[in-house]
Design a protein around this motif. Structure first.
Motif, PDB file in Angstrom:
ATOM      1  N   THR A 141       0.816  -1.214   0.000  1.00 15.06           N
ATOM      2  CA  THR A 141       0.000   0.000   0.000  1.00 15.06           C
ATOM      3  C   THR A 141       0.847   1.260   0.000  1.00 15.06           C
ATOM      4  O   THR A 141       0.331   2.351   0.229  1.00 15.06           O
ATOM      5  N   ASN A 143       2.168   2.947  -2.418  1.00 15.87           N
ATOM      6  CA  ASN A 143       1.877   3.909  -3.477  1.00 15.87           C
ATOM      7  C   ASN A 143       0.395   4.317  -3.530  1.00 15.87           C
ATOM      8  O   ASN A 143      -0.037   4.960  -4.473  1.00 15.87           O
ATOM      9  N   VAL A 144      -0.381   3.956  -2.501  1.00 16.45           N
ATOM     10  CA  VAL A 144      -1.794   4.301  -2.461  1.00 16.45           C
ATOM     11  C   VAL A 144      -1.964   5.661  -1.793  1.00 16.45           C
ATOM     12  O   VAL A 144      -1.446   5.905  -0.708  1.00 16.45           O
ATOM     13  N   ASP A 145      -2.704   6.551  -2.461  1.00 24.58           N
ATOM     14  CA  ASP A 145      -2.966   7.875  -1.920  1.00 24.58           C
ATOM     15  C   ASP A 145      -4.221   7.806  -1.050  1.00 24.58           C
ATOM     16  O   ASP A 145      -5.311   7.544  -1.551  1.00 24.58           O
ATOM     17  N   LEU A 146      -4.075   8.020   0.240  1.00 25.42           N
ATOM     18  CA  LEU A 146      -5.192   7.923   1.169  1.00 25.42           C
ATOM     19  C   LEU A 146      -5.792   9.282   1.521  1.00 25.42           C
ATOM     20  O   LEU A 146      -6.672   9.373   2.364  1.00 25.42           O
ATOM     21  N   GLU A 147      -5.347  10.329   0.857  1.00 19.95           N
ATOM     22  CA  GLU A 147      -5.861  11.665   1.142  1.00 19.95           C
ATOM     23  C   GLU A 147      -7.262  11.816   0.553  1.00 19.95           C
ATOM     24  O   GLU A 147      -7.535  11.373  -0.561  1.00 19.95           O
ATOM     25  N   THR A 148      -8.138  12.438   1.338  1.00 17.61           N
ATOM     26  CA  THR A 148      -9.512  12.665   0.884  1.00 17.61           C
ATOM     27  C   THR A 148      -9.711  14.150   0.619  1.00 17.61           C
ATOM     28  O   THR A 148      -9.065  14.989   1.253  1.00 17.61           O
TER      29      THR A 148
END
Length: 169
Positions: A141, A143-148
């Protein structure tokens, strides 16, 4: 001459043989369901209460598996399968109906929390004793962008405030 099931005859709609067989089958199935429903429900006041009680045997273990799998890198398959799943069912059964004489009467949600803590402790111990091997399946995970987006965050806070206000009244 048309068949009996082909339509109207003498001013009455003809009923085909499949319908004549299907209706008693459905009626018998409903009667069996009514008779069979009462024993499993047992002392529960409502069927929903029974469903909640039964699903409670597994939800704590499933929650432990997800929490450890998502938030703890050292979680292993041994911790998930042995401690998370099996211990949840065993602990739930030991703390529920058949063994009420051995354990105090614990409310449903309290029992769920207790089973969660027991399973979490056992899953951590099992993961530490039997760590995941090199061949373990891992999800990367990094490279996963978790920003909302900001509008989502504001909306989520608004929904939470509404729920708090509704529960407080």
């Amino acid at each position: 001459m048309p068949s009996v099931s082909s339509g109207w005859r003498n001013g009455c709609r003809a009923i085909d043989e499949r319908h004549l067989v299907r209706v008693p089958r459905v009626a018998v199935a409903i009667l069996i369901a009514i008779v069979a429903a009462r024993p499993p429900i047992g002392q529960s006041d409502q069927a929903f209460q029974f469903i909640q009680e039964f699903s409670g045997f597994f939800t704590s273990g499933i929650t432990v598996i997800f929490v450890l799998g998502l938030f703890w890198k050292r979680a292993s398959e041994a911790g998930a399968s042995e401690a998370g799943a099996i211990a949840a069912a065993v602990a739930s059964v030991l703390l529920s109906c058949p063994f009420r004489a051995l354990t105090p009467d614990i409310a449903f949600m309290d029992r769920m929390a207790l089973v969660f803590v027991i399973c979490l402790a056992l899953a951590v111990i099992a993961s530490l004793l039997r760590p995941a091997g090199a061949e373990a399946i891992r999800i990367r995970t990094g490279n996963v962008d978790l920003e909302t987006p900001r509008v989502f965050n504001v909306g989520a806070i608004g929904v939470e405030l509404i729920l708090v206000a509704l529960c407080a009244t």
